[in-house]
Every structure is written in C-alpha cells, then in structure tokens.
Design a protein around this motif. Sequence first.
Motif, PDB file in Angstrom:
ATOM      1  N   THR A   1      -3.757   1.471  -4.923  1.00 42.07           N
ATOM      2  CA  THR A   1      -2.911   1.875  -3.986  1.00 42.07           C
ATOM      3  C   THR A   1      -3.210   3.386  -3.033  1.00 42.07           C
ATOM      4  N   PRO A   2      -2.794   3.939  -2.060  1.00 39.36           N
ATOM      5  CA  PRO A   2      -4.306   5.278  -1.244  1.00 39.36           C
ATOM      6  C   PRO A   2      -4.144   5.975  -2.006  1.00 39.36           C
ATOM      7  N   GLU A   3      -3.163   6.203  -3.621  1.00 40.19           N
ATOM      8  CA  GLU A   3      -3.774   7.519  -4.632  1.00 40.19           C
ATOM      9  C   GLU A   3      -5.355   6.978  -5.337  1.00 40.19           C
ATOM     10  N   GLN A   4      -5.611   5.842  -5.151  1.00 39.45           N
ATOM     11  CA  GLN A   4      -6.255   4.656  -5.737  1.00 39.45           C
ATOM     12  C   GLN A   4      -7.944   5.011  -5.461  1.00 39.45           C
ATOM     13  N   VAL A   5      -6.909   4.600  -3.867  1.00 38.99           N
ATOM     14  CA  VAL A   5      -7.844   4.433  -2.850  1.00 38.99           C
ATOM     15  C   VAL A   5      -9.148   5.763  -2.746  1.00 38.99           C
ATOM     16  N   ASN A   6      -8.253   6.978  -2.547  1.00 33.90           N
ATOM     17  CA  ASN A   6      -8.545   8.435  -2.747  1.00 33.90           C
ATOM     18  C   ASN A   6      -9.569   8.923  -4.044  1.00 33.90           C
TER      19      ASN A   6
ATOM     20  N   PRO B   1     -10.407  -2.291   4.782  1.00 29.44           N
ATOM     21  CA  PRO B   1      -9.239  -3.029   4.220  1.00 29.44           C
ATOM     22  C   PRO B   1      -9.116  -3.524   3.125  1.00 29.44           C
ATOM     23  N   ILE B   2     -10.485  -3.769   3.155  1.00 29.40           N
ATOM     24  CA  ILE B   2     -10.857  -4.417   1.392  1.00 29.40           C
ATOM     25  C   ILE B   2     -10.640  -3.374   0.107  1.00 29.40           C
TER      26      ILE B   2
ATOM     27  N   GLY C   1     -10.160   4.995  -9.691  1.00 30.45           N
ATOM     28  CA  GLY C   1      -9.216   4.772  -8.825  1.00 30.45           C
ATOM     29  C   GLY C   1     -10.094   3.380  -8.767  1.00 30.45           C
ATOM     30  N   SER C   2     -10.973   2.876 -10.220  1.00 31.13           N
ATOM     31  CA  SER C   2     -11.140   1.047  -9.725  1.00 31.13           C
ATOM     32  C   SER C   2     -10.143   0.397 -10.777  1.00 31.13           C
ATOM     33  N   PRO C   3      -9.366  -0.559  -9.961  1.00 32.20           N
ATOM     34  CA  PRO C   3      -8.231  -1.101 -11.349  1.00 32.20           C
ATOM     35  C   PRO C   3      -9.316  -1.261 -12.105  1.00 32.20           C
TER      36      PRO C   3
END
Length: 261
Positions: free
Chosen positions: A205-210, A198-199, A154-156
């Motif tokens: 994306t929300p999926e990447q945050v999870n 928020p950062i 989930g880290s770009p």
Amino acid sequence: MRLKDKVAIITGGASGIGKSAAERFTREGATVVIADMNPEAIKRTVDEFTEKGFNAIGQVCDVTRREQTQEMAREVVAQAGRIDILVNNAGISRYRPFTEANSEDWDAVLDVDLKGVFFCAQSVAPQMRAQSYGRIVNISSALGTGAAPHGTAGSPGGSSAYAAAKAGVIMLTKTLARELGPDGVTVNCVAPGTFLTPISASSRTPEQVNEHLEYRKKTVVLGRIGTLEELTSAILFFASDDSSYVTGQTMSVDGGRSDRM
Ligand SMILES: NC(=O)c1ccc[n+]([C@@H]2O[C@H](COP(=O)([O-])OP(=O)(O)OC[C@H]3O[C@@H](n4cnc5c(N)ncnc54)[C@H](O)[C@@H]3O)[C@@H](O)[C@H]2O)c1
C-alpha cells in the motif's frame, strides 16, 4: 560517449530501472531496444526518446517465451545489424508468506526473474559470439544476496520465490561468464537495494511504501535512498568497455545494507 554506435537491448525497458538505464545509454550514444511485454508503455517510451533525438526501437517481447526472445534477437539484428549489450532487467515480485504461496506464484516469479534471463541470454549469445563481442548485464536484487526482515518495515514479507530467483541470477551470471568469456562476451550482475519504481508499490500500500523507505533510510550505511542515476551508473559500467576485464561479478548498489556488511 561510452556507448557510441553500440546496440543495446534492455528487457523491461519501458518502466522504472530499465527505462532509466535506456535513457542513460542513449545519452552515451547507444541505439536502445526497449523490449517489454507492455506495448503501450513501449510506445510511450520510444516516442519520448525519439522526441529527445535519441535512437530507440520498440520490441514487444515476453521474456518467459523462448520463441519471443529468439524473435527479438532476429529482429534487432535485422534492424540494427548487431547486438552489443543485453540488460536482463525485466522482473516481477509477488510477496506472500512461504506457507501461503502457491505453485502459480512460484512459477510466475521464477519464469520471469530467472528463466527469462536464461532465454534472453541464450537468444543473443550466438550473435555476440559471431561478433566476438558482447556485454550481458543481469539485474538481481539485494534480496538475492541476503534475507530481508519478514513482515516488518513496510515489507509484506514472503519473498521466498523472488529471493530464490534473484540468487539464481547471480549464479547464472557466473556460469554464463565462464561459457561466453572465451568468445569476448562478459557477463556481470547488479544487485540493487531499494529504489522507488512501480515495482515498489506492486505488493505494498502507499503507507507501506513510505514505511519501507523510512526503514531503509535508517538501516543503510549511507542513510538515504539511492537515485536511479546512481543505479544506472553501475549498469553502464558493466555495459561499457570501462569493465572490459571484469566478468562473472555481482555489484551491490544498495547504500550498504548493514545487515550484510
Ligand atoms: N525497484 C527496486 O527497488 C528493485 C530492487 C531490486 C531489484 N529490482 C529489479 O530491477 C528490475 C526492474 O524493476 P523495476 O523496479 O524497474 O520494476 P518495474 O515494475 O518498474 O519494471 C519492470 C518492467 O518489466 C516488464 N516486464 C514484466 N514482466 C515481463 C515479461 N515477462 N517480459 C518482458 N517484460 C516484462 C514490465 O512490463 C515493466 O516494464 C527487476 O528485475 C526487479 O526485480 C528492483
């Protein structure tokens, strides 16, 4: 109350970690200055704090503009009489693979995350020196102390500018501590791991945050994501007289990132 009658400027104080630290400081008796570049968020935060009976002042300030950081320092002294604490918290992240990042990305991140710390500290230092008292707390990042996995979990990926800026904050902390220490001003740094603000979603994306939060839960020694209260405890320690004989230090608050223990 650990910050009774203290005046504390918190940059980026209208959101996330800065807002959380501001609320914690007010509960400890401080008057907080919510210094941010987002006027609507400042107003919301100051109104919210005032309703709760806390002392809060709003100050629009873009930390990348020296004339604005100087004006902020002047305004705070005019309104509150002194500046005891500065938390250099305003920050942005822009993740882009190194070979694709352009000079605008580099400048944007370095300007806010590193030059902003320099300008704000320089703007409050004369007042703190005149008082023979000051606490400067800089916010770095776990990415300033060790490299993150690239393009996974989930880290770009592509945190070169952010990591360089945040590592720079750690060294700036040490040099400022040496220069300002003889005048009663301590300068310390907190390096947070992953906290949901928020950062976290600004480059994901929300999926990447999870996915990222799940990855962190599995890889940090303490096996969970930390709370903002746990993070602000470290900021409060450096902002208060509990740390009166500590300067030039960086404390990682990251649940124990196993890759660098
Ligand atoms: N959330 C995390 O997981 C995490 C981890 C490590 C480090 N950090 C660092 O913590 C600090 C706070 O991050 P956050 O998670 O609360 O983010 P956030 O996006 O919630 O808040 C950042 C605040 O900084 C303000 N800001 C941005 N540019 C500014 C400028 N030029 N001048 C003044 N204000 C400006 C924004 O308006 C916002 O209110 C940042 O320095 C960030 O790099 C966060």
